[in-house]
Write a protein that holds these residues in place. Structure first.
Motif, PDB file in Angstrom:
ATOM      1  N   VAL A  46       0.871  -1.187   0.000  1.00 30.31           N
ATOM      2  CA  VAL A  46       0.000   0.000   0.000  1.00 30.31           C
ATOM      3  C   VAL A  46       0.900   1.226   0.000  1.00 30.31           C
ATOM      4  O   VAL A  46       1.159   1.844   1.055  1.00 30.31           O
ATOM      5  N   ARG A  47       1.385   1.595  -1.169  1.00 27.57           N
ATOM      6  CA  ARG A  47       2.417   2.632  -1.266  1.00 27.57           C
ATOM      7  C   ARG A  47       1.965   3.978  -0.733  1.00 27.57           C
ATOM      8  O   ARG A  47       2.791   4.775  -0.285  1.00 27.57           O
ATOM      9  N   GLN A  48       0.662   4.250  -0.791  1.00 33.24           N
ATOM     10  CA  GLN A  48       0.237   5.573  -0.336  1.00 33.24           C
ATOM     11  C   GLN A  48       0.325   5.708   1.173  1.00 33.24           C
ATOM     12  O   GLN A  48       0.301   6.820   1.702  1.00 33.24           O
ATOM     13  N   ASN A  49       0.395   4.607   1.872  1.00 40.55           N
ATOM     14  CA  ASN A  49       0.605   4.637   3.319  1.00 40.55           C
ATOM     15  C   ASN A  49       2.109   4.660   3.579  1.00 40.55           C
ATOM     16  O   ASN A  49       2.732   3.653   3.921  1.00 40.55           O
ATOM     17  N   ASN A  50       2.677   5.843   3.436  1.00 40.94           N
ATOM     18  CA  ASN A  50       4.121   6.042   3.488  1.00 40.94           C
ATOM     19  C   ASN A  50       4.369   7.246   4.392  1.00 40.94           C
ATOM     20  O   ASN A  50       3.959   8.361   4.062  1.00 40.94           O
ATOM     21  N   TYR A  51       5.016   7.009   5.528  1.00 43.15           N
ATOM     22  CA  TYR A  51       5.120   8.049   6.553  1.00 43.15           C
ATOM     23  C   TYR A  51       6.572   8.348   6.892  1.00 43.15           C
ATOM     24  O   TYR A  51       7.430   7.457   6.874  1.00 43.15           O
ATOM     25  N   TRP A  52       6.799   9.618   7.250  1.00 39.24           N
ATOM     26  CA  TRP A  52       8.153  10.076   7.561  1.00 39.24           C
ATOM     27  C   TRP A  52       8.182  10.808   8.893  1.00 39.24           C
ATOM     28  O   TRP A  52       7.225  11.494   9.258  1.00 39.24           O
ATOM     29  N   GLY A  53       9.320  10.692   9.557  1.00 40.83           N
ATOM     30  CA  GLY A  53       9.574  11.543  10.702  1.00 40.83           C
ATOM     31  C   GLY A  53      10.200  12.847  10.243  1.00 40.83           C
ATOM     32  O   GLY A  53      10.532  13.015   9.061  1.00 40.83           O
ATOM     33  N   GLN A  54      10.386  13.766  11.181  1.00 39.79           N
ATOM     34  CA  GLN A  54      10.904  15.089  10.836  1.00 39.79           C
ATOM     35  C   GLN A  54      12.415  15.089  10.645  1.00 39.79           C
ATOM     36  O   GLN A  54      12.961  16.027  10.061  1.00 39.79           O
ATOM     37  N   GLY A  55      13.078  14.044  11.128  1.00 40.59           N
ATOM     38  CA  GLY A  55      14.510  13.930  10.931  1.00 40.59           C
ATOM     39  C   GLY A  55      15.321  14.379  12.121  1.00 40.59           C
ATOM     40  O   GLY A  55      14.869  15.177  12.950  1.00 40.59           O
ATOM     41  N   THR A  56      16.541  13.849  12.195  1.00 44.34           N
ATOM     42  CA  THR A  56      17.491  14.245  13.229  1.00 44.34           C
ATOM     43  C   THR A  56      18.846  14.440  12.563  1.00 44.34           C
ATOM     44  O   THR A  56      19.268  13.637  11.735  1.00 44.34           O
ATOM     45  N   GLN A  57      19.502  15.545  12.926  1.00 42.93           N
ATOM     46  CA  GLN A  57      20.766  15.902  12.271  1.00 42.93           C
ATOM     47  C   GLN A  57      21.925  15.108  12.872  1.00 42.93           C
ATOM     48  O   GLN A  57      22.094  15.059  14.106  1.00 42.93           O
ATOM     49  N   VAL A  58      22.724  14.528  11.992  1.00 45.77           N
ATOM     50  CA  VAL A  58      23.969  13.870  12.387  1.00 45.77           C
ATOM     51  C   VAL A  58      25.108  14.602  11.693  1.00 45.77           C
ATOM     52  O   VAL A  58      25.105  14.751  10.459  1.00 45.77           O
ATOM     53  N   THR A  59      26.051  15.080  12.476  1.00 42.21           N
ATOM     54  CA  THR A  59      27.213  15.772  11.929  1.00 42.21           C
ATOM     55  C   THR A  59      28.475  15.064  12.392  1.00 42.21           C
ATOM     56  O   THR A  59      28.688  14.890  13.606  1.00 42.21           O
ATOM     57  N   VAL A  60      29.285  14.645  11.438  1.00 41.60           N
ATOM     58  CA  VAL A  60      30.540  13.957  11.746  1.00 41.60           C
ATOM     59  C   VAL A  60      31.679  14.885  11.352  1.00 41.60           C
ATOM     60  O   VAL A  60      31.903  15.147  10.161  1.00 41.60           O
ATOM     61  N   SER A  61      32.362  15.385  12.356  1.00 39.03           N
ATOM     62  CA  SER A  61      33.397  16.376  12.095  1.00 39.03           C
ATOM     63  C   SER A  61      34.368  16.427  13.259  1.00 39.03           C
ATOM     64  O   SER A  61      33.981  16.217  14.420  1.00 39.03           O
ATOM     65  N   SER A  62      35.622  16.733  12.937  1.00 37.75           N
ATOM     66  CA  SER A  62      36.609  16.899  13.996  1.00 37.75           C
ATOM     67  C   SER A  62      36.720  18.371  14.381  1.00 37.75           C
ATOM     68  O   SER A  62      37.504  18.721  15.279  1.00 37.75           O
TER      69      SER A  62
END
Length: 118
Positions: A102-118
């Protein structure tokens, strides 16, 4: 009502680890494929890991051997354990739930930022 909320992102040095969490509501894990995607500004959203079922998970080649998706069916949560992080892993990570067949039932979260840096 379906809701997905990610957490656990942050700033980490190269070689470090993070565990992302996705708290879900309104999702039946038996009929939804649970996945993690990531997106960098100006680029398309990229599939990171997708749980085909309780045994099989597909991973992007770029994260194989470093990332692991897991599910807690009782708590209705999914996780992404990220090890040996690289600067190119920097992105906003999104939790996704798509109902099988059921492709129309497709849900997303708002996201969380991942930053990899020295």
């Amino acid at each position: 009502q379906v809701r997905l909320v990610e957490s656990g992102g942050g700033l980490v040095q190269p070689g470090g680890s993070l565990r992302l969490s996705c708290t879900t509501s309104g999702i039946d894990f038996d009929i939804y494929r649970m996945s993690w995607y990531r997106q960098v500004p100006g680029k398309q959203r990229e599939l990171v890991a997708s749980a085909i079922n309780d045994i099989m998970t597909n991973y992007a080649d770029s994260v194989k051997g470093r990332f692991a998706l897991s599910k807690d069916n009782d708590k209705k949560m999914i996780y992404l354990q990220m090890n040996s992080l690289k600067p190119e892993d920097t992105a906003v990570y999104h939790c996704n739930a798509m109902q099988f067949g059921v492709r129309q039932n497709n849900y997303w979260g708002q996201g969380t930022q991942v930053t990899v840096s020295s």
